[in-house]
Design a protein around this motif. Structure first.
Motif, PDB file in Angstrom:
ATOM      1  N   PHE A   1     -17.069  82.887 -83.743  1.00 30.49           N
ATOM      2  CA  PHE A   1     -17.247  81.466 -84.026  1.00 30.49           C
ATOM      3  C   PHE A   1     -17.886  80.761 -82.823  1.00 30.49           C
ATOM      4  O   PHE A   1     -18.773  79.919 -82.974  1.00 30.49           O
ATOM      5  CB  PHE A   1     -15.894  80.836 -84.367  1.00 30.49           C
ATOM      6  N   ALA A   2     -17.439  81.139 -81.613  1.00 30.56           N
ATOM      7  CA  ALA A   2     -18.009  80.537 -80.403  1.00 30.56           C
ATOM      8  C   ALA A   2     -19.490  80.890 -80.286  1.00 30.56           C
ATOM      9  O   ALA A   2     -20.322  80.057 -79.881  1.00 30.56           O
ATOM     10  CB  ALA A   2     -17.248  81.020 -79.172  1.00 30.56           C
ATOM     11  N   GLU A   3     -19.851  82.111 -80.686  1.00 31.15           N
ATOM     12  CA  GLU A   3     -21.265  82.517 -80.664  1.00 31.15           C
ATOM     13  C   GLU A   3     -22.087  81.656 -81.630  1.00 31.15           C
ATOM     14  O   GLU A   3     -23.202  81.228 -81.309  1.00 31.15           O
ATOM     15  CB  GLU A   3     -21.374  83.988 -81.063  1.00 31.15           C
ATOM     16  N   LEU A   4     -21.504  81.359 -82.792  1.00 30.19           N
ATOM     17  CA  LEU A   4     -22.195  80.502 -83.767  1.00 30.19           C
ATOM     18  C   LEU A   4     -22.415  79.107 -83.187  1.00 30.19           C
ATOM     19  O   LEU A   4     -23.520  78.546 -83.295  1.00 30.19           O
ATOM     20  CB  LEU A   4     -21.362  80.420 -85.050  1.00 30.19           C
ATOM     21  N   LEU A   5     -21.387  78.550 -82.550  1.00 31.80           N
ATOM     22  CA  LEU A   5     -21.513  77.194 -82.011  1.00 31.80           C
ATOM     23  C   LEU A   5     -22.518  77.149 -80.864  1.00 31.80           C
ATOM     24  O   LEU A   5     -23.290  76.176 -80.755  1.00 31.80           O
ATOM     25  CB  LEU A   5     -20.148  76.676 -81.538  1.00 31.80           C
ATOM     26  N   ARG A   6     -22.502  78.172 -80.019  1.00 29.49           N
ATOM     27  CA  ARG A   6     -23.491  78.220 -78.917  1.00 29.49           C
ATOM     28  C   ARG A   6     -24.902  78.246 -79.504  1.00 29.49           C
ATOM     29  O   ARG A   6     -25.809  77.552 -79.046  1.00 29.49           O
ATOM     30  CB  ARG A   6     -23.259  79.452 -78.032  1.00 29.49           C
ATOM     31  N   GLY A   7     -25.081  79.086 -80.505  1.00 27.27           N
ATOM     32  CA  GLY A   7     -26.395  79.184 -81.136  1.00 27.27           C
ATOM     33  C   GLY A   7     -26.814  77.867 -81.779  1.00 27.27           C
ATOM     34  O   GLY A   7     -27.992  77.487 -81.730  1.00 27.27           O
ATOM     35  N   LEU A   8     -25.848  77.163 -82.366  1.00 29.02           N
ATOM     36  CA  LEU A   8     -26.159  75.890 -83.010  1.00 29.02           C
ATOM     37  C   LEU A   8     -26.619  74.865 -81.977  1.00 29.02           C
ATOM     38  O   LEU A   8     -27.573  74.111 -82.212  1.00 29.02           O
ATOM     39  CB  LEU A   8     -24.921  75.375 -83.761  1.00 29.02           C
ATOM     40  N   ARG A   9     -25.940  74.836 -80.824  1.00 25.91           N
ATOM     41  CA  ARG A   9     -26.348  73.894 -79.771  1.00 25.91           C
ATOM     42  C   ARG A   9     -27.765  74.217 -79.302  1.00 25.91           C
ATOM     43  O   ARG A   9     -28.592  73.316 -79.085  1.00 25.91           O
ATOM     44  CB  ARG A   9     -25.358  73.954 -78.594  1.00 25.91           C
ATOM     45  N   LYS A  10     -28.067  75.499 -79.141  1.00 31.09           N
ATOM     46  CA  LYS A  10     -29.418  75.889 -78.724  1.00 31.09           C
ATOM     47  C   LYS A  10     -30.451  75.502 -79.782  1.00 31.09           C
ATOM     48  O   LYS A  10     -31.564  75.066 -79.470  1.00 31.09           O
ATOM     49  CB  LYS A  10     -29.480  77.404 -78.479  1.00 31.09           C
ATOM     50  N   LEU A  11     -30.059  75.715 -81.019  1.00 32.66           N
ATOM     51  CA  LEU A  11     -30.989  75.425 -82.124  1.00 32.66           C
ATOM     52  C   LEU A  11     -31.352  73.934 -82.154  1.00 32.66           C
ATOM     53  O   LEU A  11     -32.491  73.545 -82.370  1.00 32.66           O
ATOM     54  CB  LEU A  11     -30.343  75.845 -83.445  1.00 32.66           C
ATOM     55  N   VAL A  12     -30.366  73.092 -81.914  1.00 34.50           N
ATOM     56  CA  VAL A  12     -30.586  71.650 -81.958  1.00 34.50           C
ATOM     57  C   VAL A  12     -31.341  71.166 -80.726  1.00 34.50           C
ATOM     58  O   VAL A  12     -32.173  70.251 -80.792  1.00 34.50           O
ATOM     59  CB  VAL A  12     -29.230  70.923 -82.097  1.00 34.50           C
ATOM     60  N   SER A  13     -31.031  71.806 -79.594  1.00 31.86           N
ATOM     61  CA  SER A  13     -31.616  71.365 -78.328  1.00 31.86           C
ATOM     62  C   SER A  13     -33.148  71.428 -78.381  1.00 31.86           C
ATOM     63  O   SER A  13     -33.739  72.444 -78.758  1.00 31.86           O
ATOM     64  CB  SER A  13     -31.096  72.259 -77.189  1.00 31.86           C
ATOM     65  N   GLY A  14     -33.778  70.311 -78.033  1.00 31.85           N
ATOM     66  CA  GLY A  14     -35.239  70.273 -78.016  1.00 31.85           C
ATOM     67  C   GLY A  14     -35.861  70.019 -79.370  1.00 31.85           C
ATOM     68  O   GLY A  14     -37.083  69.920 -79.493  1.00 31.85           O
ATOM     69  N   ARG A  15     -35.023  69.969 -80.413  1.00 32.11           N
ATOM     70  CA  ARG A  15     -35.567  69.731 -81.767  1.00 32.11           C
ATOM     71  C   ARG A  15     -35.035  68.419 -82.355  1.00 32.11           C
ATOM     72  O   ARG A  15     -35.020  68.237 -83.568  1.00 32.11           O
ATOM     73  CB  ARG A  15     -35.138  70.869 -82.708  1.00 32.11           C
ATOM     74  N   ALA A  16     -34.544  67.551 -81.508  1.00 29.61           N
ATOM     75  CA  ALA A  16     -33.871  66.355 -82.008  1.00 29.61           C
ATOM     76  C   ALA A  16     -34.769  65.555 -82.956  1.00 29.61           C
ATOM     77  O   ALA A  16     -34.348  65.135 -84.040  1.00 29.61           O
ATOM     78  CB  ALA A  16     -33.425  65.481 -80.841  1.00 29.61           C
ATOM     79  N   LYS A  17     -36.017  65.341 -82.541  1.00 27.31           N
ATOM     80  CA  LYS A  17     -36.919  64.533 -83.358  1.00 27.31           C
ATOM     81  C   LYS A  17     -37.198  65.198 -84.707  1.00 27.31           C
ATOM     82  O   LYS A  17     -37.124  64.565 -85.771  1.00 27.31           O
ATOM     83  CB  LYS A  17     -38.218  64.319 -82.591  1.00 27.31           C
ATOM     84  N   GLU A  18     -37.485  66.503 -84.650  1.00 27.71           N
ATOM     85  CA  GLU A  18     -37.793  67.247 -85.873  1.00 27.71           C
ATOM     86  C   GLU A  18     -36.592  67.241 -86.831  1.00 27.71           C
ATOM     87  O   GLU A  18     -36.729  66.977 -88.041  1.00 27.71           O
ATOM     88  CB  GLU A  18     -38.148  68.691 -85.497  1.00 27.71           C
ATOM     89  N   LEU A  19     -35.404  67.509 -86.293  1.00 24.14           N
ATOM     90  CA  LEU A  19     -34.225  67.592 -87.148  1.00 24.14           C
ATOM     91  C   LEU A  19     -33.824  66.206 -87.673  1.00 24.14           C
ATOM     92  O   LEU A  19     -33.361  66.079 -88.806  1.00 24.14           O
ATOM     93  CB  LEU A  19     -33.063  68.226 -86.385  1.00 24.14           C
ATOM     94  N   TYR A  20     -34.026  65.187 -86.842  1.00 24.97           N
ATOM     95  CA  TYR A  20     -33.710  63.833 -87.310  1.00 24.97           C
ATOM     96  C   TYR A  20     -34.597  63.476 -88.507  1.00 24.97           C
ATOM     97  O   TYR A  20     -34.127  62.927 -89.514  1.00 24.97           O
ATOM     98  CB  TYR A  20     -33.910  62.810 -86.183  1.00 24.97           C
ATOM     99  N   LEU A  21     -35.876  63.802 -88.412  1.00 27.80           N
ATOM    100  CA  LEU A  21     -36.785  63.476 -89.522  1.00 27.80           C
ATOM    101  C   LEU A  21     -36.401  64.230 -90.794  1.00 27.80           C
ATOM    102  O   LEU A  21     -36.532  63.715 -91.903  1.00 27.80           O
ATOM    103  CB  LEU A  21     -38.224  63.798 -89.115  1.00 27.80           C
ATOM    104  N   ARG A  22     -35.901  65.456 -90.623  1.00 30.29           N
ATOM    105  CA  ARG A  22     -35.440  66.208 -91.803  1.00 30.29           C
ATOM    106  C   ARG A  22     -34.239  65.508 -92.437  1.00 30.29           C
ATOM    107  O   ARG A  22     -34.147  65.384 -93.666  1.00 30.29           O
ATOM    108  CB  ARG A  22     -35.024  67.621 -91.392  1.00 30.29           C
ATOM    109  N   LEU A  23     -33.322  65.087 -91.564  1.00 29.16           N
ATOM    110  CA  LEU A  23     -32.143  64.380 -92.077  1.00 29.16           C
ATOM    111  C   LEU A  23     -32.545  63.098 -92.795  1.00 29.16           C
ATOM    112  O   LEU A  23     -32.028  62.767 -93.865  1.00 29.16           O
ATOM    113  CB  LEU A  23     -31.207  63.994 -90.921  1.00 29.16           C
ATOM    114  N   LYS A  24     -33.475  62.391 -92.195  1.00 32.89           N
ATOM    115  CA  LYS A  24     -33.920  61.121 -92.768  1.00 32.89           C
ATOM    116  C   LYS A  24     -34.568  61.350 -94.140  1.00 32.89           C
ATOM    117  O   LYS A  24     -34.309  60.615 -95.098  1.00 32.89           O
ATOM    118  CB  LYS A  24     -34.914  60.450 -91.819  1.00 32.89           C
ATOM    119  N   LYS A  25     -35.405  62.373 -94.219  1.00 30.51           N
ATOM    120  CA  LYS A  25     -36.062  62.681 -95.490  1.00 30.51           C
ATOM    121  C   LYS A  25     -35.030  63.041 -96.561  1.00 30.51           C
ATOM    122  O   LYS A  25     -35.141  62.637 -97.722  1.00 30.51           O
ATOM    123  CB  LYS A  25     -37.031  63.853 -95.268  1.00 30.51           C
TER     124      LYS A  25
END
Length: 797
Positions: A128-152
């Protein structure tokens, strides 16, 4: 699951026991296969992951593994899923390694957001800790891209369900201001700012402590409503339909009456509004960060606490359509303006209603509560529920939408606007905003007019302008009620409206308000046949006002008919029917009668499709009880009667028109013809047939049956030949049949019948004579009135 606690605490306890249940199922597997303890984990997602498992909610699970063999993995999945299915849980699950889960999250935004609420239920903490670490990495640096996906994703959801929170049958989860909007707030905060919960929003200054308390309170309230709804429906149901609302309100502790339900819904709308505002404020913050040049808002600069400052803000908005930025909204929302500061805005307000973006201005005034400072009478209307079968929105939103509908009518009906003096009369827009200010009180139009007489002078109305506003509010139901309840072929009816309205320009103004009111109510309030009746009334009154020649030239119409139809038929058309129909329709009727006379059939019917049903002309020999048989046979065949016009010809023929709508898709007028033939041949006992069908047809009536008083009036003055019986009552499918049967049993004949039915109110206008062809005596009329009064009570009991 559905029988457990019904509070928010119950949702949390349900999670606790569910976790315990899972551990109990898996523990033996770990004992049998100890090496798997660090290689598999069960992760809760969605609401279950957040620790809220509502009574009827789905259970979202992730089986996380580190390359277990297929057989071992299957044993873990089956050990949990099969028992859950046996207990009738709705379970959705995925089986991934951490790497697979993160890869899928990039492809599927709903799974990505589900991971934000991931919670380890049982199994390997390392995985589970490996999943959370990966999730933080996945989000890091993609804030704008992921925000636009959420908005859409949010925009698509609201496009499906609507933008406004004041919808009377709201979706608690997916609707604007619903629980999904709260999740959006948390997800966006995590993606863009790395925040975990609302307390972090306060810590970083994105929310004040008071705003955090309001949001938490709103979320908690909506969750309690959802939990109660699931338990009431005994299934997952997130749409709060109107028929559920009284019971849900009662279960939540509100008084068990209509006022209690309205209070409950008003508080629910306010909770939605709180969440929606919070989301939009956060989105504005994010977009100023990511897209600083793309935001054409009215910005908060250095406020100058003067009346001109306040007026200018809303003047720009109403004229240009630019939203307020969040700082300006917060400044306005938290400020109490002195009377001098409000005066300029108050005086400009009626004119601002005529500006093209007045709807946006009104909503901003409501959000900032400045509206209630310039117009305190509007505060009790905020989120007020209108419990009838037509309104889609709460009362304040309905009034806003009425103003907006007027703007649309400017381009759609320029002919009406040309009738109005001065282009865009602010009196009309002001009356549109306040026409239901007394809604909910008996005689709300008259009470509203009295209230507006007190309100309007504060906004600069006086003299004739004031009288125009008061008139429009007092008579805003006049045209619709007359069109739906009265015989528009009666000169007296048209004359009564003309006497009240007095001028063509005032008629046009009232007609525009009527159209706007109906459109802002909902599609059921303004069907095509109602629009036809309303337009017909408007044209007749207008013609009368312009020429004062209300009597149609029937001699010319008869002469024109004689040119195309044999004299025998043309001369036979009764005067009321000649008045009622245009020349092409009269020609069709005459040809139908001609066909019937040469056919030797028991009856002849001509069917024409309409947008919402059929128009049906029937010709047959007239006799006592005929109207009851025709109405009853249509009812038994699955058709609701919307309008009836019945006339008797000199040859002893009945020539009747019915406008009908099918109760159910399979209803067939050809089958009705067969049924009517068997009724005429006395092969079918109609009363017995209807008694068998009554239960199924009653179920197709209105979902909500509000008690409304019936009116029965006897009119001996309007017609020299008939006694007119007028009945206004709550709609019920069998009423016309029952009333017609009663009249027949009373030994009376129906010379002419005009009936219109809405979903909640019906009008029956029946022209009656004795067997001797005379009007009813006063005693006979009173006996009939009493009989029908008792019948209506019996139907309602």
């Amino acid at each position: 699951m559905l029988t457990e606690g019904h509070s928010e605490k119950g949702s949390r306890e349900r999670c606790f026991y569910f976790d315990k249940f899972v551990r109990g199922l898996w523990e033996p597997l770990f004992r049998e296969n100890p090496e798997s303890r660090e290689r598999v984990a069960l992760v809760a997602l969605g609401g279950y992951g957040e620790g809220y498992l509502c009574a009827g909610s789905d259970v979202d699970l992730l089986f996380l593994h580190a390359g277990l063999s297929e057989g071992t993995l299957a044993s873990f999945v089956e050990r949990l899923i099969y028992p859950l299915w046996d207990y009738h849980f709705e379970v959705s699950y995925r089986i991934f390694t951490p790497e697979e889960a993160l890869r899928f999250a990039l492809e599927e935004p709903t799974f990505l957001t589900a991971l934000f609420s991931a919670r380890l239920v049982y199994g390997s903490e390392a995985l589970f800790a490996e999943l959370l670490r990966g999730l933080r990495k996945l989000v890091s640096g993609r804030a704008k891209e992921l925000y636009l996906r959420l908005k859409k994703y949010r925009e698509a959801r609201l496009a499906r369900l609507g933008e406004e929170v004041y919808f009377l049958e709201p979706h608690l989860k997916e609707g604007p201001g619903g629980l999904r909007d709260f999740q959006f707030l948390i997800w966006a905060g995590r993606i863009v700012f790395g925040l975990e919960g609302l307390e972090d929003f306060v810590r970083t200054g994105l929310l004040t402590p008071e705003e955090e308390r309001e949001i938490s309170g709103a979320v908690s309230f909506i969750r309690r409503v959802r939990e109660t709804l699931h338990r009431f429906c005994e299934r997952k149901e997130d749409r709060l339909f109107m028929e559920y609302q009284p019971e849900i309100a009662r279960r939540l502790g509100y008084p068990p009456d209509r006022r209690g339900t309205e209070t409950f819904m008003t508080e629910l709308f306010r909770a939605f509004s709180t969440l929606k505002e919070a989301v939009e404020d956060l989105m504005e913050t994010v977009e100023e960060l990511f897209f600083p040049e793309a935001s054409p808002k009215i910005r908060f600069e250095v406020p100058s606490p003067t009346g001109a400052f306040l007026r200018r803000i809303f003047e720009i908005q109403a004229h240009e359509g630019r939203p307020l930025d969040r700082h300006l909204k917060k400044y306005l929302r938290g400020r109490f303006f002195c009377p001098e500061e409000l005066e300029e805005l108050r005086k400009a307000f009626p004119s601002l209603l005529t500006e093209p973006y007045s709807l946006l201005m009104l909503r901003s005034l409501r959000t900032t509560e400045v509206l209630y400072q310039i117009l305190p009478e509007f505060r009790p209307l905020q989120g007020k529920v209108q419990y009838d079968l037509y309104h889609l929105y709460a009362l304040d939103e309905h009034l806003f939408l009425t103003v907006e509908a007027l703007h649309r009518l400017r381009s759609e009906r320029p002919d009406l606007w040309k009738e109005l003096p001065g282009g865009l009369p602010k009196e009309l827009f002001f009356a549109a905003l306040l026409h239901d200010v007394a809604k909910g009180q008996p005689g709300h139009a008259e009470v509203g007019a009295q209230r507006v007489r007190e309100i309007a002078p504060r906004f600069g109305f006086s003299g004739q302008a004031l009288e125009e506003v008061v008139f429009l509010v007092r008579h805003h139901l006049l045209l619709m009620d007359t069109a739906l309840r009265r015989d528009l072929e009666e000169e007296k009816v048209v004359e009564e409206v003309a006497l009240k309205v007095k001028t063509p320009s005032r008629l046009a103004s009232l007609y525009l308000l009527t159209l706007a009111d109906a459109r802002a109510t909902g599609p059921r309030a303004f069907t095509s046949w109602k629009a036809e009746l309303l337009e017909d009334l408007y044209q007749k009154v207008r013609k009368l006002l312009q020429a004062r020649k209300g009597t149609p030239d029937l001699a010319q119409k008869r002469k024109a008919l004689l040119k195309e139809i044999s004299p025998l038929l043309a001369e036979s058309v009764p005067l009321p029917q000649l008045e009622h129909y245009d020349l092409p329709t009269l020609k069709r009727i005459c040809l139908l009668v001609k066909s019937f006379l040469s056919s030797e059939r028991a009856f002849l019917a001509e069917i024409s499709p309409r947008p919402e049903g059929y128009s049906l002309f029937v010709v047959c020999p007239d006799r006592p009880g005929l109207l009851a048989d025709l109405c009853g046979s249509l009812l038994a065949a699955g058709f609701r009667l919307r309008r009836v016009r019945a006339f008797t010809w000199p040859q002893g023929l009945a020539v009747d028109e019915f406008v009908v709508e099918p109760f159910w898709p399979g209803a067939n007028l050809e089958e009705w013809k067969g049924l009517l033939a068997r009724i005429f041949d006395q092969e079918v006992d109609l009363a017995s047939l209807l008694s068998h069908k009554s239960e199924s047809i009653w179920k197709l009536g209105p979902k909500i049956k509000w008690e409304s008083p019936s009116e029965i009036q006897i009119d001996q003055e309007s017609s020299p030949f008939y006694t007119i019986l007028e009945i206004y009552t709550a709609e019920a499918p069998f009423l016309l049949y029952e009333i017609a049967t009663t009249i027949t049993h009373h030994g009376l004949t129906i010379g002419k019948a005009l009936v219109s039915e809405k979903e909640d109110r019906a009008a029956f206008i029946l022209y009656l004579q004795t067997k001797e062809g005379e009007k009813l005596s006063a005693q006979e009329a009173e006996e009939l009135r009493q009989k029908i009064q008792n019948q209506l009570k019996e139907v309602r009991s």
